[in-house]
Motif scaffolding. Structure first.
Motif, PDB file in Angstrom:
ATOM      1  N   ALA A  90       0.833  -1.205   0.000  1.00  0.00           N
ATOM      2  CA  ALA A  90       0.000   0.000   0.000  1.00  0.00           C
ATOM      3  C   ALA A  90       0.867   1.254   0.000  1.00  0.00           C
ATOM      4  O   ALA A  90       0.514   2.259  -0.630  1.00  0.00           O
ATOM      5  CB  ALA A  90      -0.928  -0.007   1.211  1.00  0.00           C
ATOM      6  N   GLY A  91       2.011   1.203   0.687  1.00  0.00           N
ATOM      7  CA  GLY A  91       2.919   2.343   0.713  1.00  0.00           C
ATOM      8  C   GLY A  91       3.481   2.649  -0.661  1.00  0.00           C
ATOM      9  O   GLY A  91       3.578   3.816  -1.071  1.00  0.00           O
ATOM     10  N   PHE A  92       3.850   1.594  -1.405  1.00  0.00           N
ATOM     11  CA  PHE A  92       4.336   1.795  -2.771  1.00  0.00           C
ATOM     12  C   PHE A  92       3.232   2.342  -3.664  1.00  0.00           C
ATOM     13  O   PHE A  92       3.481   3.184  -4.532  1.00  0.00           O
ATOM     14  CB  PHE A  92       4.861   0.474  -3.337  1.00  0.00           C
ATOM     15  N   LEU A  93       2.017   1.860  -3.452  1.00  0.00           N
ATOM     16  CA  LEU A  93       0.889   2.346  -4.240  1.00  0.00           C
ATOM     17  C   LEU A  93       0.685   3.839  -4.005  1.00  0.00           C
ATOM     18  O   LEU A  93       0.509   4.611  -4.957  1.00  0.00           O
ATOM     19  CB  LEU A  93      -0.373   1.571  -3.858  1.00  0.00           C
ATOM     20  N   ARG A  94       0.712   4.263  -2.757  1.00  0.00           N
ATOM     21  CA  ARG A  94       0.529   5.676  -2.430  1.00  0.00           C
ATOM     22  C   ARG A  94       1.677   6.520  -2.978  1.00  0.00           C
ATOM     23  O   ARG A  94       1.461   7.644  -3.455  1.00  0.00           O
ATOM     24  CB  ARG A  94       0.441   5.859  -0.908  1.00  0.00           C
ATOM     25  N   LEU A  95       2.889   5.977  -2.898  1.00  0.00           N
ATOM     26  CA  LEU A  95       4.050   6.712  -3.421  1.00  0.00           C
ATOM     27  C   LEU A  95       3.890   6.972  -4.913  1.00  0.00           C
ATOM     28  O   LEU A  95       4.123   8.081  -5.398  1.00  0.00           O
ATOM     29  CB  LEU A  95       5.333   5.929  -3.149  1.00  0.00           C
ATOM     30  N   GLY A  96       3.475   5.934  -5.642  1.00  0.00           N
ATOM     31  CA  GLY A  96       3.295   6.100  -7.076  1.00  0.00           C
ATOM     32  C   GLY A  96       2.179   7.062  -7.418  1.00  0.00           C
ATOM     33  O   GLY A  96       2.251   7.792  -8.407  1.00  0.00           O
ATOM     34  N   ALA A  97       1.125   7.073  -6.584  1.00  0.00           N
ATOM     35  CA  ALA A  97      -0.023   7.929  -6.860  1.00  0.00           C
ATOM     36  C   ALA A  97       0.242   9.388  -6.517  1.00  0.00           C
ATOM     37  O   ALA A  97      -0.229  10.295  -7.209  1.00  0.00           O
ATOM     38  CB  ALA A  97      -1.239   7.429  -6.081  1.00  0.00           C
ATOM     39  N   THR A  98       0.990   9.622  -5.454  1.00  0.00           N
ATOM     40  CA  THR A  98       1.232  10.997  -5.011  1.00  0.00           C
ATOM     41  C   THR A  98       2.477  11.599  -5.645  1.00  0.00           C
ATOM     42  O   THR A  98       2.603  12.822  -5.718  1.00  0.00           O
ATOM     43  CB  THR A  98       1.361  11.057  -3.475  1.00  0.00           C
ATOM     44  N   GLN A  99       3.404  10.756  -6.074  1.00  0.00           N
ATOM     45  CA  GLN A  99       4.619  11.233  -6.730  1.00  0.00           C
ATOM     46  C   GLN A  99       4.730  10.533  -8.095  1.00  0.00           C
ATOM     47  O   GLN A  99       5.591   9.697  -8.322  1.00  0.00           O
ATOM     48  CB  GLN A  99       5.844  10.958  -5.855  1.00  0.00           C
ATOM     49  N   GLU A 192      -7.128  -1.881  -0.610  1.00  0.00           N
ATOM     50  CA  GLU A 192      -7.849  -2.910   0.134  1.00  0.00           C
ATOM     51  C   GLU A 192      -7.889  -4.221  -0.633  1.00  0.00           C
ATOM     52  O   GLU A 192      -7.725  -5.310  -0.050  1.00  0.00           O
ATOM     53  CB  GLU A 192      -9.266  -2.433   0.454  1.00  0.00           C
ATOM     54  N   GLN A 193      -8.094  -4.151  -1.937  1.00  0.00           N
ATOM     55  CA  GLN A 193      -8.113  -5.375  -2.740  1.00  0.00           C
ATOM     56  C   GLN A 193      -6.739  -6.043  -2.774  1.00  0.00           C
ATOM     57  O   GLN A 193      -6.629  -7.275  -2.713  1.00  0.00           O
ATOM     58  CB  GLN A 193      -8.597  -5.067  -4.161  1.00  0.00           C
ATOM     59  N   LEU A 194      -5.688  -5.253  -2.869  1.00  0.00           N
ATOM     60  CA  LEU A 194      -4.333  -5.820  -2.826  1.00  0.00           C
ATOM     61  C   LEU A 194      -4.074  -6.474  -1.480  1.00  0.00           C
ATOM     62  O   LEU A 194      -3.436  -7.537  -1.400  1.00  0.00           O
ATOM     63  CB  LEU A 194      -3.290  -4.725  -3.101  1.00  0.00           C
ATOM     64  N   ARG A 195      -4.580  -5.858  -0.426  1.00  0.00           N
ATOM     65  CA  ARG A 195      -4.439  -6.449   0.909  1.00  0.00           C
ATOM     66  C   ARG A 195      -5.133  -7.811   0.969  1.00  0.00           C
ATOM     67  O   ARG A 195      -4.597  -8.789   1.501  1.00  0.00           O
ATOM     68  CB  ARG A 195      -5.026  -5.504   1.957  1.00  0.00           C
TER      69      ARG A 195
END
Length: 209
Positions: A90-99, A192-195
């Motif tokens: 999820a952290g990588f997902l957020r990183l890609g989305a915000t940066q 959530e789905q990835l989780r």
């Protein structure tokens, strides 16, 4: 009164700020155009600096590109052993989305990939970075967080690619879900789905015969 010359500390701070502006401008330029299409003149203009400073601080375009890659590896945090794997993903997902420029930079790098890159120093550093990710997944397998019959390298590949999908394939996200790839509701649902996928992969599955 004559102006006082800047102190050594002030000069260092000024140099650090200039270097940082160049890196930030380069991230946007490389993210938009890739290594081949990016221009040092455009980077200098974005940063508001003399183009010669790129050569001074980074020894040119290639050195600047390598500095960005090193920064990405140091800031993205390959292994977070104290966090559940779902939180890491999820952290990588957020990183890609915000940066998004970082994710776009990786995509451009992949599109321009050549076999010759395997012998470069930067390629060796990148291999070390991803090896650490694979080792972390292998450790999680031993602790029972992930099924034992899965190949750690392919697990990393699958979820690394999954986290880049919103940036690299936003049109597919929109067509599948009806939501913009950068919409908070999509990112929450996707995380959530990835989780849940990772939860299904947990446990001690028997090795295939």
């Amino acid at each position: 009164m004559s102006r006082r010359s800047p102190s050594g500390d002030q000069r260092r701070r000024d140099a650090e700020r200039t270097r940082e502006r160049i890196l930030e401008a380069a991230l946007v330029e490389f993210g938009e155009h890739g290594f081949a299409g990016a221009r040092t003149s455009a980077i200098a203009a974005r940063a508001g600096v003399n183009q010669q400073l790129i050569s001074y601080y980074f020894a040119g375009k290639e050195g600047l590109y390598q500095a960005l890659q090193e920064r990405w590896r140091s800031t993205s945090g390959a292994a977070r052993p104290d966090e559940p794997m779902a939180d890491v993903v999820a952290g990588f997902l957020r990183l890609g989305a915000t940066q998004r420029s970082w994710a776009r930079l990786l995509a451009w790098e992949g599109l321009a990939d050549t076999a010759a890159a395997a012998d470069t120093t930067d390629e060796a550093q990148a291999r070390t970075y991803f090896t650490a990710m694979v080792d972390d997944v292998r450790r999680r397998q031993r602790s029972g967080e992930l099924a034992a019959d899965l190949d750690p390298a392919y697990v990393v590949l699958t979820f690394f690619a999954a986290t880049l999908a919103p940036t690299v394939l936003p049109q597919v996200v929109r067509r599948l879900t009806g939501l913009p790839a950068d919409a908070p509701e999509f990112l929450d649902a996707y995380a959530e789905q990835l989780r849940r996928m990772l939860n299904h992969l947990a446990g001690s599955a028997a090795a295939p015969e």
